[in-house]
Design an enzyme around this catalytic site. Structure first.
Site, PDB file in Angstrom:
ATOM      1  N   SER A   1      29.043  -8.089 -20.531  1.00 12.55           N
ATOM      2  CA  SER A   1      27.496  -7.895 -20.735  1.00 12.55           C
ATOM      3  C   SER A   1      26.869  -8.445 -19.435  1.00 12.55           C
ATOM      4  CB  SER A   1      27.219  -8.974 -21.728  1.00 12.55           C
ATOM      5  OG  SER A   1      25.726  -8.725 -21.968  1.00 12.55           O
TER       6      SER A   1
ATOM      7  N   TYR B   1      26.430 -16.806 -27.644  1.00 14.35           N
ATOM      8  CA  TYR B   1      27.102 -15.469 -27.321  1.00 14.35           C
ATOM      9  C   TYR B   1      27.212 -15.171 -25.997  1.00 14.35           C
ATOM     10  CZ  TYR B   1      26.639 -10.593 -26.071  1.00 14.35           C
ATOM     11  OH  TYR B   1      26.707  -9.415 -25.761  1.00 14.35           O
TER      12      TYR B   1
ATOM     13  N   LYS C   1      30.732 -14.726 -23.512  1.00 11.70           N
ATOM     14  CA  LYS C   1      30.894 -13.625 -22.435  1.00 11.70           C
ATOM     15  C   LYS C   1      31.447 -14.640 -21.105  1.00 11.70           C
ATOM     16  CE  LYS C   1      30.578 -10.379 -25.031  1.00 11.70           C
ATOM     17  NZ  LYS C   1      31.782  -9.321 -25.677  1.00 11.70           N
TER      18      LYS C   1
HETATM   19  C1  UD1 Z   1      20.943  -8.558 -25.946  1.00 12.47           C
HETATM   20  C2  UD1 Z   1      21.752  -9.307 -24.771  1.00 12.47           C
HETATM   21  C3  UD1 Z   1      22.877  -8.280 -24.756  1.00 12.47           C
HETATM   22  C4  UD1 Z   1      23.752  -7.928 -25.736  1.00 12.47           C
HETATM   23  C5  UD1 Z   1      22.569  -7.120 -26.517  1.00 12.47           C
HETATM   24  C6  UD1 Z   1      23.111  -6.613 -28.037  1.00 12.47           C
HETATM   25  C7  UD1 Z   1      20.912 -10.904 -23.351  1.00 12.47           C
HETATM   26  C8  UD1 Z   1      20.097 -11.207 -22.321  1.00 12.47           C
HETATM   27  N1  UD1 Z   1      21.172  -9.809 -23.737  1.00 12.47           N
HETATM   28  O1  UD1 Z   1      20.124  -7.569 -25.116  1.00 12.47           O
HETATM   29  O2  UD1 Z   1      23.959  -9.054 -23.794  1.00 12.47           O
HETATM   30  O3  UD1 Z   1      24.651  -7.165 -25.608  1.00 12.47           O
HETATM   31  O4  UD1 Z   1      21.700  -7.964 -27.051  1.00 12.47           O
HETATM   32  O5  UD1 Z   1      23.378  -7.443 -28.892  1.00 12.47           O
HETATM   33  O6  UD1 Z   1      21.171 -11.776 -24.276  1.00 12.47           O
HETATM   34  N2  UD1 Z   1      12.674  -5.590 -28.187  1.00 12.47           N
HETATM   35  C9  UD1 Z   1      11.335  -5.424 -28.719  1.00 12.47           C
HETATM   36  N3  UD1 Z   1      11.306  -5.254 -30.312  1.00 12.47           N
HETATM   37  C10 UD1 Z   1      12.519  -5.243 -31.157  1.00 12.47           C
HETATM   38  C11 UD1 Z   1      13.603  -5.429 -30.444  1.00 12.47           C
HETATM   39  C12 UD1 Z   1      13.824  -5.522 -29.199  1.00 12.47           C
HETATM   40  O7  UD1 Z   1      10.126  -5.214 -28.343  1.00 12.47           O
HETATM   41  O8  UD1 Z   1      12.267  -5.237 -32.093  1.00 12.47           O
HETATM   42  C13 UD1 Z   1      12.780  -5.487 -26.728  1.00 12.47           C
HETATM   43  C14 UD1 Z   1      13.365  -7.026 -26.470  1.00 12.47           C
HETATM   44  O9  UD1 Z   1      12.400  -8.074 -26.073  1.00 12.47           O
HETATM   45  C15 UD1 Z   1      14.112  -6.319 -24.931  1.00 12.47           C
HETATM   46  C16 UD1 Z   1      14.253  -4.911 -25.306  1.00 12.47           C
HETATM   47  O10 UD1 Z   1      13.483  -4.581 -26.480  1.00 12.47           O
HETATM   48  O11 UD1 Z   1      13.004  -6.421 -23.919  1.00 12.47           O
HETATM   49  C17 UD1 Z   1      15.864  -4.822 -25.794  1.00 12.47           C
HETATM   50  O12 UD1 Z   1      16.214  -5.964 -26.691  1.00 12.47           O
HETATM   51  P1  UD1 Z   1      17.355  -5.710 -27.670  1.00 12.47           P
HETATM   52  O13 UD1 Z   1      17.956  -4.354 -27.778  1.00 12.47           O
HETATM   53  O14 UD1 Z   1      17.619  -6.503 -28.333  1.00 12.47           O
HETATM   54  O15 UD1 Z   1      18.583  -5.930 -26.125  1.00 12.47           O
HETATM   55  P2  UD1 Z   1      18.643  -7.089 -25.352  1.00 12.47           P
HETATM   56  O16 UD1 Z   1      17.918  -8.386 -25.638  1.00 12.47           O
HETATM   57  O17 UD1 Z   1      18.265  -6.838 -23.952  1.00 12.47           O
END
Ligand code: UD1
Length: 358
Positions: free
Chosen positions: A141, A166, A170
């Protein structure tokens, strides 16, 4: 351990060999299985169904016209895994998706994450040696880069201390693979560092099916768009980015799946340039949360009720890939337009409702 097998209706003589797909009924595993079957490989899936469903096999079969063999077992169970290798002496390569993957849960239950993710890999490496497997593709990842000093990140960008158990699994798994191969293990490995996989197969017969309330952006967004959730929280609008929300590199899951076929083929055919190769798998485009919501609304014509909420603990401000190495060496490119990917995610959400699943 239970083995469920149906005769494949494709001529076995054309098979390129068998790939073991661990976690093959999961989100990325199921999409990769479809691509492997289409490319002429036989597949045996091992999955404990802890975060997936047996019906996924029907979806895979409906798309590809072939049903992968399926073993319901836990990869941390060495005995069950060895039994599988004995039953399938034709396994030439492994793609390891079997892992726990929720960042927040890993903070609550670190031992579960270390046990599942590390023991699974160690068992697979030991058995690869015993059963003459040529190579293993490992799902890593972009989390290994932490908060990068600059974007886009290349494979040479520094590995930062993990911000969750997590993420730590990795990093440790990457090190375990490198150490084992440095110690003379007679096989090769390709480590694939994914950015943010999203979307679903265009048929909407397989897709992402999170248990309970989704933690990741796209499933939460589509569940909000369809009315299961009241509104989407945008975690922070005060980051140092053009619109203040976090930036990620959203990669289509089918594009991602195709990279696995290229990688495993490279291993099986002995074409790797070094015993361990590492590739970023992303589009190279950074997209903010607010941009993604607008793109979804434009692509589908469906509004997503949302509000700005507090930052989420542990979030990275911005990260996107430099995918040039994968483009040039693997001859692979993530080229599905984001609008198509978002439409596929929406189509999947609609299909779940039609089938009464969600
Ligand atoms: C995280 C992990 C990644 C993992 C993935 C899948 C980290 C840095 N990244 O990715 O390694 O493979 O999860 O589990 O640990 N967001 C919102 N509202 C929401 C949900 C998300 O605003 O309800 C935003 C988050 O703040 C982020 C973006 O959407 O900026 C993506 O979030 P998300 O889909 O959870 O993935 P990551 O956190 O990037």
């Amino acid at each position: 351990m239970r083995i469920a097998s149906k005769a494949n209706n494709k001529d076995m003589a054309t098979s390129k060999g068998r790939i073991l797909v661990t976690g093959g009924t999961g989100y990325i595993g199921s999409h990769t299985t479809v691509e492997l079957l289409d490319a002429g490989y036989d597949v045996v899936i091992i999955d404990n169904l802890s975060n997936s469903n047996r019906n996924v096999l029907d979806g895979i079969e409906a798309i590809s016209g072939r049903r992968p063999d399926f073993v319901e077992a836990d990869c941390t169970d060495f005995g069950a895994l060895e039994k599988l290798f004995k039953s399938y002496p034709d396994i030439v390569g492994i793609i390891n998706f079997a892992a726990s993957k929720a960042v927040g849960e890993s903070v609550q239950k670190p031992l579960l994450y270390y046990r599942n993710n590390l023991n699974t890999l160690i068992n697979l490496l030991e058995l690869s040696k015993r059963y003459n497997v040529k190579g293993l593709v490992f799902s890593s990842s972009c989390t290994v880069y932490g908060e990068p000093d600059s974007n886009p990140v290349t494979e040479q960008s520094p590995i930062k201390p993990a911000t969750s158990p997590y993420g730590n699994t990795k990093q440790i798994c990457e090190e375990i693979i490198c150490d084992d191969i440095a110690a003379g293990a007679p096989f090769r490995s390709i480590i694939l560092r994914y950015f943010n996989p999203v979307g679903s197969h265009p048929s909407a017969l397989i897709g992402e099916l999170p248990n309970g309330v989704p933690q990741n952006l796209i499933p939460y967004l589509t569940q909000t768009a369809i009315g299961i959730r009241k509104e989407l929280s945008v975690f922070g609008d005060d980051y140092n980015t053009p619109d203040g929300s976090c930036i990620r590199d959203y990669i289509d899951v089918v594009d991602l799946a195709k990279a696995h076929v290229i990688a495993v083929e490279r291993l099986v055919e002995g074409k790797t340039e070094s015993p361990v190769e590492i590739f970023n798998l992303g589009t190279g485009n950074g997209v903010s949360v607010l941009q993604l919501i607008s793109e979804f609304e434009a692509a589908t014509g469906v509004k997503v009720p949302h509000r700005i909420a507090a930052r989420r603990e542990g979030d990275i401000e911005k990260v996107w890939a430099n995918p040039r190495r994968a483009n040039e060496i693997l001859g692979w490119k993530a080229d599905t337009p984001l609008a198509d990917t978002l439409r596929s995610a929406w189509k999947w959400q609609l299909a779940l409702r039609e089938r009464g699943i969600m």
